[in-house]
Each structure stands twice: as C-alpha cells, then as structure tokens.
Design a protein around this motif. Structure first.
Motif, PDB file in Angstrom:
ATOM      1  N   CYS A  55       0.868 -13.105  18.527  1.00 11.61           N
ATOM      2  CA  CYS A  55       1.168 -13.905  17.335  1.00 11.61           C
ATOM      3  C   CYS A  55      -0.083 -14.656  16.877  1.00 11.61           C
ATOM      4  CB  CYS A  55       2.231 -14.956  17.639  1.00 11.61           C
ATOM      5  SG  CYS A  55       3.744 -14.289  18.324  1.00 11.61           S
ATOM      6  N   THR A  57      -3.387 -16.268  15.805  1.00 10.51           N
ATOM      7  CA  THR A  57      -4.785 -15.960  16.089  1.00 10.51           C
ATOM      8  C   THR A  57      -4.935 -14.883  17.158  1.00 10.51           C
ATOM      9  OG1 THR A  57      -5.587 -18.076  15.326  1.00 10.51           O
ATOM     10  CG2 THR A  57      -6.863 -17.050  17.075  1.00 10.51           C
ATOM     11  N   ILE A 101      -1.416 -10.496  24.093  1.00 11.86           N
ATOM     12  CA  ILE A 101      -2.502 -11.481  24.070  1.00 11.86           C
ATOM     13  C   ILE A 101      -1.890 -12.844  23.764  1.00 11.86           C
ATOM     14  CG2 ILE A 101      -4.751 -12.080  23.033  1.00 11.86           C
ATOM     15  CD1 ILE A 101      -4.699  -9.097  21.907  1.00 11.86           C
ATOM     16  N   SER A 102      -2.201 -13.842  24.575  1.00 13.00           N
ATOM     17  CA  SER A 102      -1.648 -15.169  24.329  1.00 13.00           C
ATOM     18  C   SER A 102      -2.512 -16.235  25.003  1.00 13.00           C
ATOM     19  CB  SER A 102      -0.218 -15.245  24.877  1.00 13.00           C
ATOM     20  OG  SER A 102       0.286 -16.558  24.734  1.00 13.00           O
ATOM     21  N   SER A 104      -1.612 -19.490  25.374  1.00  8.75           N
ATOM     22  CA  SER A 104      -0.741 -20.310  26.239  1.00  8.75           C
ATOM     23  C   SER A 104      -0.047 -19.476  27.306  1.00  8.75           C
ATOM     24  CB  SER A 104       0.325 -20.987  25.376  1.00  8.75           C
ATOM     25  OG  SER A 104       1.141 -19.996  24.754  1.00  8.75           O
ATOM     26  N   ALA A 154      -5.425 -25.637  16.360  1.00  7.62           N
ATOM     27  CA  ALA A 154      -6.083 -24.467  15.772  1.00  7.62           C
ATOM     28  C   ALA A 154      -6.931 -23.798  16.853  1.00  7.62           C
ATOM     29  CB  ALA A 154      -6.951 -24.898  14.604  1.00  7.62           C
ATOM     30  N   GLN A 162     -10.898 -14.201  23.881  1.00  8.46           N
ATOM     31  CA  GLN A 162      -9.994 -13.039  23.851  1.00  8.46           C
ATOM     32  C   GLN A 162     -10.782 -11.814  23.389  1.00  8.46           C
ATOM     33  OE1 GLN A 162      -7.131 -14.743  21.134  1.00  8.46           O
ATOM     34  NE2 GLN A 162      -5.861 -15.605  22.766  1.00  8.46           N
ATOM     35  N   LEU A 239      -6.116 -18.027   7.981  1.00  5.52           N
ATOM     36  CA  LEU A 239      -5.135 -18.762   8.801  1.00  5.52           C
ATOM     37  C   LEU A 239      -5.688 -20.133   9.200  1.00  5.52           C
ATOM     38  CD1 LEU A 239      -2.508 -18.946  10.518  1.00  5.52           C
ATOM     39  CD2 LEU A 239      -3.740 -17.791  12.348  1.00  5.52           C
ATOM     40  N   LYS A 240      -6.946 -20.124   9.661  1.00  5.92           N
ATOM     41  CA  LYS A 240      -7.562 -21.374  10.116  1.00  5.92           C
ATOM     42  C   LYS A 240      -7.598 -22.387   8.980  1.00  5.92           C
ATOM     43  CE  LYS A 240      -7.730 -21.089  13.395  1.00  5.92           C
ATOM     44  NZ  LYS A 240      -7.467 -20.350  14.623  1.00  5.92           N
ATOM     45  N   GLU A 243      -4.061 -23.719   8.203  1.00  4.11           N
ATOM     46  CA  GLU A 243      -3.513 -24.570   9.262  1.00  4.11           C
ATOM     47  C   GLU A 243      -4.017 -25.996   9.206  1.00  4.11           C
ATOM     48  OE1 GLU A 243      -4.558 -22.152  12.901  1.00  4.11           O
ATOM     49  OE2 GLU A 243      -2.539 -22.808  13.442  1.00  4.11           O
TER      50      GLU A 243
HETATM   51  O1  M6R Z   1      -0.507 -19.295  22.779  1.00  2.00           O
HETATM   52  P1  M6R Z   1      -0.587 -18.108  21.880  1.00  2.00           P
HETATM   53  O2  M6R Z   1      -1.945 -17.493  21.855  1.00  2.00           O
HETATM   54  O3  M6R Z   1       0.458 -17.057  22.220  1.00  2.00           O
HETATM   55  O4  M6R Z   1      -0.258 -18.631  20.450  1.00  2.00           O
HETATM   56  C1  M6R Z   1      -0.161 -17.765  19.356  1.00  2.00           C
HETATM   57  C2  M6R Z   1      -0.161 -18.524  18.046  1.00  2.00           C
HETATM   58  O5  M6R Z   1       0.911 -19.423  18.011  1.00  2.00           O
HETATM   59  C3  M6R Z   1      -1.465 -19.277  17.814  1.00  2.00           C
HETATM   60  O6  M6R Z   1      -2.591 -18.450  17.871  1.00  2.00           O
HETATM   61  C4  M6R Z   1      -1.447 -19.997  16.462  1.00  2.00           C
HETATM   62  O7  M6R Z   1      -1.454 -19.063  15.413  1.00  2.00           O
HETATM   63  C5  M6R Z   1      -2.630 -20.970  16.369  1.00  2.00           C
HETATM   64  N1  M6R Z   1      -2.196 -22.231  15.874  1.00  2.00           N
HETATM   65  C6  M6R Z   1      -3.756 -20.428  15.530  1.00  2.00           C
HETATM   66  O8  M6R Z   1      -4.777 -21.341  15.334  1.00  2.00           O
END
Ligand code: M6R
Length: 364
Positions: A55, A57, A101-102, A104, A154, A162, A239-240, A243
């Motif tokens: 999702c 970024t 890819i994540s 978190s 962000a 990544q 996106l950046k 946001e």
């Molecule tokens: O923790 P994740 O990489 O799974 O999160 C995915 C997105 O929620 C995250 O990249 C979001 O788009 C950021 N706020 C982008 O800056």
C-alpha cells in the motif's frame, strides 16, 4: 530525538545516505562485488512470475522494482494495490512467488494479501522495516530493510531502503536465471555502492528546492511526470506532496500526458518532471514542449546532460550528478521528498503528523 532538525521527516530524509549504506552493506559482499541474500525458500531459477503487493509508498517501491525484476531477471511481474489484490481472487500458482512490502509490517490489507498468497501455495517474501511485525512473522522469508525507526507519517527513508533491498533481490534473480553475467552483477554492485555518496550530493539541492517551494506553495494542483522506473517515483512525489502539504497532486507516466491530463495545463499548474538523461529522455522532452506551449511551469529534475538538452519555456532545473539508470529512483527520491517537505513547511502544516493520517493502517 530530531537531532538538529525541525521535524522527524527532515531528520529521516537526511539520514538516508547513512541508512541505505547499512542496507546495502547487509545485502552486498563489497569485496567480492556480489549480492548475498539469506537462503530463499524457493529457487529463483524456476520462479515463473512474481506478484508484488503493498500500500501507499511501499506499493510505489514495488512498482519501481517491477522494472528491475523484468529487466534483470526477465521474469514477468504484476504489481497491485494490496486492498485490490486480496479481494481480486487472482489465480496464483505455486510456480510463482509473492513479494509483500511494508514499513510497519502491520498493514491490514498487505497482511491479508500475504495470507491469500500462502493459501494459494505460494512462497511469500516480506520486505519489512519492523522485524518483529506480524507480516515478518508470517512470511516464508524476511528481507529486513534496516532503515531504523521511521517516525514521520510520510515515509522517506523506508522507501529508499525498500528500493535498495528490492534491487539486490532483483539482481539475485538475474544471476540465478542467467540473464545477468558475473560482470553485470559486479557493475551493478559498484553502482549500488555509489548511492550514499550520490544521495549526499542530492541533499545539497535543499536550499534551491526551498526557493522553488515558495511558488509551489501557491499552487492548487501539481502534476508529476516520469517514465520507466521513474514513473512510480512521480506517483510517490505526488503522494508525498498531498500527504503533507494538502496540495492536490497527481503522478502520471509521461506518455499518458496527451491522453487526458494535458487538458489541465495552464500557467497556474506546475509540472514536476523527473527525467535523468536516459534512453527515453527525448520522449520526455516532447512532453515538456507540450507543457511549455500551454504556459505550464516546469520543474525538471535531471542530470547535466539532461539539463543541457532542454531548452523550452519556463523550466527550473534541479541538477543531480550523472549516474547509472538503475540507481536513479533511489537518488532522485531525495529532491522529490525535499520538494514536498519544503512546500509543507512553507504552508505551515503539521509535517510529521499530517491531518487524517496514521503511521500504520491496521484496519481496512
Ligand atoms: O507500513 P506500510 O509500509 O505497510 O504502510 C503503507 C502505507 O500506509 C504508507 O506507505 C503510507 O502511504 C505513507 N503515509 C506514505 O508516506
């Protein structure tokens, strides 16, 4: 601790040369100039296709990597939004793999996609920042990106780390499949080793970007254009900006300009063009001519050759050093992030905690 920086986001942008060198240090044998990955639960040589899902970024990092897997490994890739992938019931067969890819490792849709791919009998590679996360625990193999804690909502350094991790995996595929020769691998590894230095150079554009941001802060809409592996970077740039500055922005592949978005161009809409002087640069020059002819203002992020080759209307140029095209999405991320950052600071928004957003999206 923000160190000397006003925001965590700034600290995390400036940390990138250092953290990405850790990531590369982990996946490269610097002396042998080779990629060294942990043991994989599949043989890349027999993998017939790759699904990438994530999702935000993280998705855009995957979309960049699609170009690398296809070029280095000649393996077909489909990249999809996790919230779509999980419900699409796309047929997945065990001769393919899924990469999630994540940052978190807790994003609900990405986790559900991982579980779906496993149910279909695929091995799942997780590219994550938090090694103790649910996604890391449930995947068949974890490739940590080693970016360190990312506090700003962000995502910045997680994105480039990544990319570094995925680039190494793509090279490993290329070698296993015999598409890349040993000499190609050495050359790519040497290019990766230059990234921290190139990022440090890119950070020096900050004062120039701060000046540009004063005009961007007055815009209602901003368009970002890129081609090839820099197209997903255009999506990421938009996106950046959305946001953290709340300015409406859209990213497009350069070739799509005349299929719709060109209708929006006028002197009020800045267009950020991400275009190193590569084999498709000339196509991007025609896009810029189309924009200039309609009075559009262009911010061109390029290199010395690209800057010298462009002579159209109102163009402001941000010039990065020459570099191999594979590393461009990593290094060009820096000015793209700084454009959003400085614009948001001028607008006076809450850069580290923008309205309505959470760092980790654990519900659908
Ligand atoms: O923790 P994740 O990489 O799974 O999160 C995915 C997105 O929620 C995250 O990249 C979001 O788009 C950021 N706020 C982008 O800056």
């Amino acid at each position: 601790d923000k160190g000397n920086h006003r925001h965590f986001m700034a600290k995390e942008i400036y940390e990138q040369p250092e953290v990405i060198s850790h990531t590369f240090g982990h996946y490269l044998d610097l002396a042998a100039e080779t990629v060294t990955l942990p043991e994989l639960p599949f043989d890349p040589k027999t993998v017939t296709n790759i699904s990438i899902t994530a999702c935000g970024t993280a998705l855009y990092a995957g979309a960049v990597a699609e170009y690398w897997f296809e070029r280095f490994g000649r393996v077909p890739v489909s990249t999809d939004i996790a919230s779509e992938f999980r419900y699409r019931e796309t047929p997945l067969t065990p001769d393919g793999i899924t990469i999630v890819i994540s940052q978190s490792g807790e994003t609900a849709d990405t986790l559900a996609s991982l579980r779906y791919a496993k149910e279909c009998g695929q091995k799942v590679v997780a590219v994550v920042n938090v090694p103790t996360s649910t996604i890391a625990r449930e995947a068949d193999v974890v490739l940590p990106i080693l970016a360190g804690p990312e506090i700003g909502v962000a995502s910045t350094k997680a994105f480039t780390c990544q990319l570094a991790t995925l680039a190494c995996l793509a090279v490993a595929f290329g070698r296993a499949k015999g598409v890349l020769e040993e000499a190609d691998e050495h050359k790519l590894v040497r290019a990766f080793m230059e990234v921290p230095r190139l990022m440090t150079e890119a950070l020096k554009l900050s004062p120039e970007i701060e000046v540009l941001a004063r005009t961007l802060a007055k815009a209602r809409d901003v368009l970002y254009l890129g081609r090839g592996s820099n197209y997903p970077l255009a999506l990421e740039g938009a996106l950046k900006l959305k946001e953290i500055s709340y300015i409406h922005a859209e990213g497009y592949a350069g070739g799509e300009l005349k299929h719709g978005p060109i209708a929006l161009i006028d002197e009020k809409m800045p267009v950020v063009v991400i275009a190193p002087h590569d084999r498709i640069f000339d196509k991007t020059v025609s896009n810029m001519e189309e924009v200039a002819a309609r009075g559009g203002r262009i911010i061109l992020v390029t290199d010395p050759l690209g800057a010298a080759a462009v002579d159209v209307g109102a163009v402001q140029k941000l010039i990065l050093p020459e570099m191999p095209s594979t590393v461009c999405p990593m290094v060009y991320s820096i000015p793209v992030q700084l454009i959003a950052y400085h614009t948001a600071v001028i607008m006076g928004t809450d850069v580290d905690q923008p309205r309505n957003l959470a760092k980790s999206v654990t519900v659908e």
